[in-house]
Design a protein around this motif. Sequence first.
Motif, PDB file in Angstrom:
ATOM      1  N   PRO A  60       0.813  -1.306  -0.001  1.00 37.70           N
ATOM      2  CA  PRO A  60       0.049  -0.051  -0.042  1.00 37.70           C
ATOM      3  C   PRO A  60       0.933   1.157  -0.005  1.00 37.70           C
ATOM      4  CG  PRO A  60      -0.863  -1.574   1.606  1.00 37.70           C
ATOM      5  CD  PRO A  60       0.479  -2.169   1.259  1.00 37.70           C
ATOM      6  N   LEU A  61       0.389   2.374  -0.764  1.00 39.35           N
ATOM      7  CA  LEU A  61       1.135   3.467  -0.605  1.00 39.35           C
ATOM      8  C   LEU A  61       1.077   4.351   0.676  1.00 39.35           C
ATOM      9  CD1 LEU A  61      -0.706   5.180  -3.780  1.00 39.35           C
ATOM     10  CD2 LEU A  61       1.365   3.932  -3.757  1.00 39.35           C
ATOM     11  N   ALA A  62       0.326   3.935   1.426  1.00 36.68           N
ATOM     12  CA  ALA A  62       0.303   4.635   2.833  1.00 36.68           C
ATOM     13  C   ALA A  62      -0.639   3.661   3.737  1.00 36.68           C
ATOM     14  CB  ALA A  62       0.031   6.120   2.914  1.00 36.68           C
ATOM     15  N   LEU A  63      -0.203   3.760   5.023  1.00 34.67           N
ATOM     16  CA  LEU A  63      -1.443   2.971   5.993  1.00 34.67           C
ATOM     17  C   LEU A  63      -2.427   3.954   6.134  1.00 34.67           C
ATOM     18  CD1 LEU A  63       1.475   1.933   8.709  1.00 34.67           C
ATOM     19  CD2 LEU A  63       0.150   0.665   7.060  1.00 34.67           C
ATOM     20  N   PRO A  64      -3.242   3.367   6.759  1.00 38.11           N
ATOM     21  CA  PRO A  64      -4.981   4.167   7.098  1.00 38.11           C
ATOM     22  C   PRO A  64      -4.629   5.543   7.992  1.00 38.11           C
ATOM     23  CG  PRO A  64      -5.181   1.726   6.962  1.00 38.11           C
ATOM     24  CD  PRO A  64      -3.770   2.110   7.022  1.00 38.11           C
ATOM     25  N   SER A  65      -3.732   5.169   8.701  1.00 34.34           N
ATOM     26  CA  SER A  65      -3.255   6.342   9.882  1.00 34.34           C
ATOM     27  C   SER A  65      -2.279   7.258   9.241  1.00 34.34           C
ATOM     28  CB  SER A  65      -2.862   5.969  11.235  1.00 34.34           C
ATOM     29  OG  SER A  65      -1.402   4.882  10.856  1.00 34.34           O
ATOM     30  N   ASP A  66      -1.705   6.949   8.171  1.00 32.91           N
ATOM     31  CA  ASP A  66      -0.871   8.096   7.683  1.00 32.91           C
ATOM     32  C   ASP A  66      -1.680   9.191   6.815  1.00 32.91           C
ATOM     33  OD1 ASP A  66       1.307   6.636   8.658  1.00 32.91           O
ATOM     34  OD2 ASP A  66       1.518   5.476   6.815  1.00 32.91           O
ATOM     35  N   PRO A  67      -0.887  10.229   6.439  1.00 32.51           N
ATOM     36  CA  PRO A  67      -1.520  11.387   5.406  1.00 32.51           C
ATOM     37  C   PRO A  67      -1.565  10.871   4.201  1.00 32.51           C
ATOM     38  CG  PRO A  67       0.383  12.285   7.012  1.00 32.51           C
ATOM     39  CD  PRO A  67       0.353  10.711   7.040  1.00 32.51           C
ATOM     40  N   THR A  68      -2.497  11.436   3.464  1.00 31.33           N
ATOM     41  CA  THR A  68      -2.840  10.755   1.948  1.00 31.33           C
ATOM     42  C   THR A  68      -1.717  11.180   1.103  1.00 31.33           C
ATOM     43  OG1 THR A  68      -5.100  11.572   2.197  1.00 31.33           O
ATOM     44  CG2 THR A  68      -4.221  11.011   0.027  1.00 31.33           C
ATOM     45  N   PRO A  69      -1.235   9.985   0.537  1.00 30.69           N
ATOM     46  CA  PRO A  69      -0.012  10.164  -0.236  1.00 30.69           C
ATOM     47  C   PRO A  69      -0.247  10.844  -1.726  1.00 30.69           C
ATOM     48  CG  PRO A  69      -0.859   8.007  -0.386  1.00 30.69           C
ATOM     49  CD  PRO A  69      -1.748   8.816   0.724  1.00 30.69           C
ATOM     50  N   ALA A  70      -0.613  12.171  -1.534  1.00 31.37           N
ATOM     51  CA  ALA A  70      -1.174  12.908  -2.716  1.00 31.37           C
ATOM     52  C   ALA A  70      -0.260  12.832  -3.937  1.00 31.37           C
ATOM     53  CB  ALA A  70      -1.535  14.343  -2.310  1.00 31.37           C
ATOM     54  N   ALA A  71       0.936  13.049  -3.678  1.00 27.38           N
ATOM     55  CA  ALA A  71       2.152  12.862  -4.875  1.00 27.38           C
ATOM     56  C   ALA A  71       2.092  11.657  -5.459  1.00 27.38           C
ATOM     57  CB  ALA A  71       3.504  13.394  -4.303  1.00 27.38           C
ATOM     58  N   LYS A  72       2.104  10.491  -4.695  1.00 31.66           N
ATOM     59  CA  LYS A  72       2.095   9.323  -5.399  1.00 31.66           C
ATOM     60  C   LYS A  72       0.778   8.994  -5.927  1.00 31.66           C
ATOM     61  CE  LYS A  72       5.279   7.171  -1.888  1.00 31.66           C
ATOM     62  NZ  LYS A  72       5.288   6.104  -0.830  1.00 31.66           N
ATOM     63  N   LEU A  73      -0.206   9.332  -5.610  1.00 33.68           N
ATOM     64  CA  LEU A  73      -1.604   9.080  -6.236  1.00 33.68           C
ATOM     65  C   LEU A  73      -1.608   9.939  -7.521  1.00 33.68           C
ATOM     66  CD1 LEU A  73      -3.872   8.961  -3.129  1.00 33.68           C
ATOM     67  CD2 LEU A  73      -3.498   7.206  -4.808  1.00 33.68           C
ATOM     68  N   ASP A  74      -0.980  11.421  -7.413  1.00 34.51           N
ATOM     69  CA  ASP A  74      -1.155  12.054  -8.772  1.00 34.51           C
ATOM     70  C   ASP A  74      -0.226  11.456  -9.731  1.00 34.51           C
ATOM     71  OD1 ASP A  74      -2.508  14.195  -7.667  1.00 34.51           O
ATOM     72  OD2 ASP A  74      -1.062  15.321  -7.071  1.00 34.51           O
ATOM     73  N   ASN A  75       0.953  10.867  -9.350  1.00 37.76           N
ATOM     74  CA  ASN A  75       1.789  10.184 -10.385  1.00 37.76           C
ATOM     75  C   ASN A  75       1.012   8.914 -11.042  1.00 37.76           C
ATOM     76  OD1 ASN A  75       3.844  11.842 -10.286  1.00 37.76           O
ATOM     77  ND2 ASN A  75       4.868  10.611  -8.705  1.00 37.76           N
ATOM     78  N   LEU A  76       0.674   8.016 -10.144  1.00 38.65           N
ATOM     79  CA  LEU A  76      -0.251   6.966 -10.621  1.00 38.65           C
ATOM     80  C   LEU A  76      -1.572   7.130 -11.465  1.00 38.65           C
ATOM     81  CD1 LEU A  76      -0.566   4.731  -7.324  1.00 38.65           C
ATOM     82  CD2 LEU A  76       1.126   4.493  -9.400  1.00 38.65           C
ATOM     83  N   LEU A 121      -6.961   4.203  -4.906  1.00 37.43           N
ATOM     84  CA  LEU A 121      -6.712   4.107  -3.573  1.00 37.43           C
ATOM     85  C   LEU A 121      -5.416   3.841  -3.112  1.00 37.43           C
ATOM     86  CD1 LEU A 121     -10.360   2.720  -2.767  1.00 37.43           C
ATOM     87  CD2 LEU A 121      -9.760   4.965  -2.892  1.00 37.43           C
ATOM     88  N   ASN A 122      -5.453   3.804  -1.887  1.00 31.97           N
ATOM     89  CA  ASN A 122      -3.838   3.445  -1.160  1.00 31.97           C
ATOM     90  C   ASN A 122      -3.459   2.260  -1.623  1.00 31.97           C
ATOM     91  OD1 ASN A 122      -3.979   6.093  -0.338  1.00 31.97           O
ATOM     92  ND2 ASN A 122      -3.957   5.414   2.101  1.00 31.97           N
ATOM     93  N   ASP A 123      -4.400   1.207  -1.829  1.00 31.30           N
ATOM     94  CA  ASP A 123      -3.966  -0.254  -2.009  1.00 31.30           C
ATOM     95  C   ASP A 123      -4.612  -0.929  -3.096  1.00 31.30           C
ATOM     96  OD1 ASP A 123      -6.700  -0.067  -1.226  1.00 31.30           O
ATOM     97  OD2 ASP A 123      -6.743  -1.618   0.224  1.00 31.30           O
ATOM     98  N   ARG A 124      -5.170  -0.064  -4.105  1.00 30.13           N
ATOM     99  CA  ARG A 124      -5.720  -0.688  -5.359  1.00 30.13           C
ATOM    100  C   ARG A 124      -5.961   0.131  -6.455  1.00 30.13           C
ATOM    101  NH1 ARG A 124     -11.140  -2.449  -2.086  1.00 30.13           N
ATOM    102  NH2 ARG A 124      -9.568  -2.081  -0.271  1.00 30.13           N
TER     103      ARG A 124
END
Length: 241
Positions: free
Chosen positions: A23-39, A60-63
């Motif tokens: 997963p790009l991040a754990l549920p408790s982590d901040p949203t990984p916006a930069a990674k999601l933007d790249n994807l 999503l972080n995991d799918r």
Amino acid sequence: MARLPRLYAPDIPQLAQVNFAHPLALPSDPTPAAKLDNLALWLREIVHEQHATVHGWVLLNDRLTLLATPAATNSLARLIQAFGRRYASRLQHGRVFASRYRSALIQPGQWILPTLVWLDQLPVQLGYVDKAEAWPWSSASYHTGTAHDPHSLVTDHPDYWSDGNTPFERQAKFRQRLGQGLAPAEAIQIERALFGQWALGKPAFLAELHAQASRRLTPATRGRPKKAQAVEPQDKTATSS
């Protein structure tokens, strides 16, 4: 148990989902916006390069989840493989996906709009946001007209297009659909078809599709086939009364 071959039928949309191995991040982590933007950017590039027809999508972080109409038997597999290669070369070296993607055939005219609602609501159902339109990495903002779609991924399915006479009417109706949500039974049917890798539709649709599909469309009946009941031989010595 041998895994099922891919299910495909010409011109029939498929709901597909693939989970990330890490997963790009754990549920408790901040949203990984930069990674999601790249994807999202890489997904857009691949969709345009392959001239793919995508009706709905969410990262999503995991799918990754898509509703698309493949042009050929292996079109959807090529798209997901290309996405995985770009992900592996630029973001996550090594294994990218947790397993093979799952997919289901979706009946047009009956299940397309409910499936789009289910897909666009995933960030809400999984606790990412309170409103589907608030998640930037999905087709919800496009379908509802609440924001410009910077990713330019969506090709309207005819079912969405025919849901109103103007873009504003279609967007308003979809906002209403998202607000109402799906009945629990509808969501269960979509999820069972996706995770079981079957077709979702009325019996008449499934019967018509049977001759075109690449394999059987629904689960086999559980248990062993019933044995034919033995017929007792007629007593030739018996006489009629």
